[in-house]
Design a protein around this motif. Sequence first.
Motif, PDB file in Angstrom:
ATOM      1  N   ASN A 262       0.824  -1.205   0.000  1.00  0.00           N
ATOM      2  CA  ASN A 262       0.000   0.000   0.000  1.00  0.00           C
ATOM      3  C   ASN A 262       0.862   1.260   0.000  1.00  0.00           C
ATOM      4  N   HIS A 263       1.925   1.222  -0.835  1.00  0.00           N
ATOM      5  CA  HIS A 263       2.838   2.356  -1.020  1.00  0.00           C
ATOM      6  C   HIS A 263       3.718   2.624   0.198  1.00  0.00           C
ATOM      7  N   HIS A 264       3.783   1.686   1.131  1.00  0.00           N
ATOM      8  CA  HIS A 264       4.702   1.801   2.261  1.00  0.00           C
ATOM      9  C   HIS A 264       5.801   0.752   2.116  1.00  0.00           C
ATOM     10  N   PHE A 265       6.908   0.992   2.793  1.00  0.00           N
ATOM     11  CA  PHE A 265       8.072   0.122   2.736  1.00  0.00           C
ATOM     12  C   PHE A 265       8.275  -0.447   4.124  1.00  0.00           C
ATOM     13  N   ASN A 266       7.789  -1.666   4.348  1.00  0.00           N
ATOM     14  CA  ASN A 266       7.831  -2.285   5.662  1.00  0.00           C
ATOM     15  C   ASN A 266       9.018  -3.239   5.781  1.00  0.00           C
ATOM     16  N   LEU A 267       9.460  -3.472   7.014  1.00  0.00           N
ATOM     17  CA  LEU A 267      10.656  -4.269   7.273  1.00  0.00           C
ATOM     18  C   LEU A 267      10.261  -5.637   7.818  1.00  0.00           C
ATOM     19  N   LYS A 268      10.778  -6.689   7.157  1.00  0.00           N
ATOM     20  CA  LYS A 268      10.453  -8.068   7.507  1.00  0.00           C
ATOM     21  C   LYS A 268      11.738  -8.833   7.842  1.00  0.00           C
ATOM     22  N   LEU A 269      11.595  -9.895   8.644  1.00  0.00           N
ATOM     23  CA  LEU A 269      12.747 -10.687   9.081  1.00  0.00           C
ATOM     24  C   LEU A 269      12.369 -12.154   9.176  1.00  0.00           C
ATOM     25  N   ARG A 270      13.297 -13.011   8.726  1.00  0.00           N
ATOM     26  CA  ARG A 270      13.219 -14.435   9.043  1.00  0.00           C
ATOM     27  C   ARG A 270      14.604 -14.903   9.461  1.00  0.00           C
ATOM     28  N   VAL A 271      14.634 -15.848  10.392  1.00  0.00           N
ATOM     29  CA  VAL A 271      15.893 -16.377  10.912  1.00  0.00           C
ATOM     30  C   VAL A 271      15.869 -17.892  10.822  1.00  0.00           C
ATOM     31  N   MET A 272      16.977 -18.456  10.357  1.00  0.00           N
ATOM     32  CA  MET A 272      17.140 -19.905  10.344  1.00  0.00           C
ATOM     33  C   MET A 272      18.123 -20.301  11.440  1.00  0.00           C
ATOM     34  N   SER A 273      17.770 -21.263  12.253  1.00  0.00           N
ATOM     35  CA  SER A 273      18.665 -21.726  13.309  1.00  0.00           C
ATOM     36  C   SER A 273      19.827 -22.492  12.704  1.00  0.00           C
ATOM     37  N   ALA A 274      20.854 -22.736  13.510  1.00  0.00           N
ATOM     38  CA  ALA A 274      21.993 -23.523  13.044  1.00  0.00           C
ATOM     39  C   ALA A 274      21.570 -24.930  12.648  1.00  0.00           C
ATOM     40  N   GLY A 275      20.455 -25.390  13.201  1.00  0.00           N
ATOM     41  CA  GLY A 275      19.942 -26.717  12.857  1.00  0.00           C
ATOM     42  C   GLY A 275      19.103 -26.741  11.598  1.00  0.00           C
ATOM     43  N   GLY A 276      18.833 -25.566  11.010  1.00  0.00           N
ATOM     44  CA  GLY A 276      18.116 -25.518   9.739  1.00  0.00           C
ATOM     45  C   GLY A 276      16.644 -25.200   9.834  1.00  0.00           C
ATOM     46  N   THR A 277      16.151 -24.831  11.013  1.00  0.00           N
ATOM     47  CA  THR A 277      14.729 -24.518  11.176  1.00  0.00           C
ATOM     48  C   THR A 277      14.482 -23.028  10.985  1.00  0.00           C
ATOM     49  N   TRP A 278      13.534 -22.691  10.104  1.00  0.00           N
ATOM     50  CA  TRP A 278      13.219 -21.297   9.834  1.00  0.00           C
ATOM     51  C   TRP A 278      12.118 -20.791  10.761  1.00  0.00           C
ATOM     52  N   SER A 279      12.265 -19.554  11.197  1.00  0.00           N
ATOM     53  CA  SER A 279      11.207 -18.904  11.964  1.00  0.00           C
ATOM     54  C   SER A 279      10.102 -18.459  11.019  1.00  0.00           C
ATOM     55  N   ALA A 280       8.985 -18.067  11.599  1.00  0.00           N
ATOM     56  CA  ALA A 280       7.950 -17.399  10.822  1.00  0.00           C
ATOM     57  C   ALA A 280       8.441 -16.006  10.437  1.00  0.00           C
ATOM     58  N   ILE A 281       7.796 -15.371   9.466  1.00  0.00           N
ATOM     59  CA  ILE A 281       8.138 -14.003   9.101  1.00  0.00           C
ATOM     60  C   ILE A 281       7.784 -13.072  10.259  1.00  0.00           C
ATOM     61  N   LYS A 282       8.740 -12.238  10.640  1.00  0.00           N
ATOM     62  CA  LYS A 282       8.540 -11.263  11.716  1.00  0.00           C
ATOM     63  C   LYS A 282       8.331  -9.873  11.111  1.00  0.00           C
ATOM     64  N   ASN A 283       7.321  -9.172  11.590  1.00  0.00           N
ATOM     65  CA  ASN A 283       7.092  -7.784  11.196  1.00  0.00           C
ATOM     66  C   ASN A 283       7.904  -6.887  12.117  1.00  0.00           C
TER      67      ASN A 283
END
Length: 419
Positions: free
Chosen positions: A66-87
């Motif tokens: 919607n014409h805004h620039f939002n910041l998102k994050l995902r992190v993968m653990s050393a074991g290979g598991t990805w987090s959900a997308i964080k706002n």
Amino acid sequence: MRLTPSHVKRLGIVLSSIALVFATTAPAFAWGSTTTISSTITQPLLPRLAVNSKGATAVLWGQTYNHHFNLKLRVMSAGGTWSAIKNVASNVINYQVAIDAAGNTYMTWFGFQNNQLSGFARVLSAAGSLSPTTALVGKHFSPEGVVAGPSGVAYLFGEGSLQAEVRSLSASGVVGPAQTLSDLDVSQASASAAAGGIDSAGMLTVAWVEVDDSRVDGQGVVKARQVAPGGSLGPIQQVSSSGVLAFNPQVAIMRSGGGIVGWHDTKQRFRRVSAGGTFAAATAVQAADANLAISPKGIIAATWISGYGTSKNSVYVRTVSTSNAVGAPHLLASAPYIVQADTALDATGRTFTIMCIGSCDDFASSFRVRAIPYGGSPGATTTVTNSSHSGGAVALVPSLGKFRIVWNSGAKDLTKIGP
């Protein structure tokens, strides 16, 4: 990374995703699996990548909505598991990320608060909880980057009250008091364009440009200083020559300690610095301004784009040995409008270069990689996708002997990456 201002200005809504892939450093490197990081609902842009020594990985990106620039994050653990997308934040214009050995992820960015541009900081703990956002405007501090130290702490470096400053950022999101690195008479000069790096023991090295107020081009004298884990400051070191205007300070530090401080004046130069703060003499690499990187064993790579910003570009990379012998340049690509070329190195000195070829502000651009064994010739070019947008990032996981890359791409192209 070299990207044009149009990447921030041209924010259309296009179906796309960010993906991450792994490549081994064997002579003929093999591709690992590709993971789609972001949603395909709205357009992601300008991914940032951070990895720790154990392989945990953080990907931070901007997402238009919607014409805004939002910041998102995902992190993968050393074991290979990805987090959900964080706002993480909304209405941002620039951002950086780092991850420590424990898996805590540190973020800083510029955004607007009450119609005022400000710096911000936030932390995602290894347990998955986001700290409150800290606004830095009241601290008169503008962060230009973040580096992660030993587990539980990172450092923000940038400009505060016209001086070069550093501030700690704890794993719980608490920003520490300012430590002033420069010793300027702020009525006549200011510090800007800071760069920093840190080793596994927590020794921080920061470089900056001191600019006389009479200049408007951001050029001046490059200086550097180290900050010990306990916070004690080393002496200020002038690394560029007096009387020669310098710019583009760079810092690349090995995890084992020591590294380089680079800058450009009439040539691209660097000085090696030990973990104890001893600076060696300057080495001239070449005439063109280049991005510098360092291997875990101290081999340096310089990457540059000739004819940058024109319709005829070429990407080159050359290495510098641990004894500062400058190698011959290798041509990696020639094409119209190459706007990004970044390199990482493994312990053998092998270079792994990513390139965004095309305008990189639409999905008609090509994202490619090319590796060179140390002392050898370039291998074949691998095209990751012909539907790239806004480039990507590359990093080495030393303990795994793997490069990791992240890029922005059209959703239909992501599944084309195979082993």
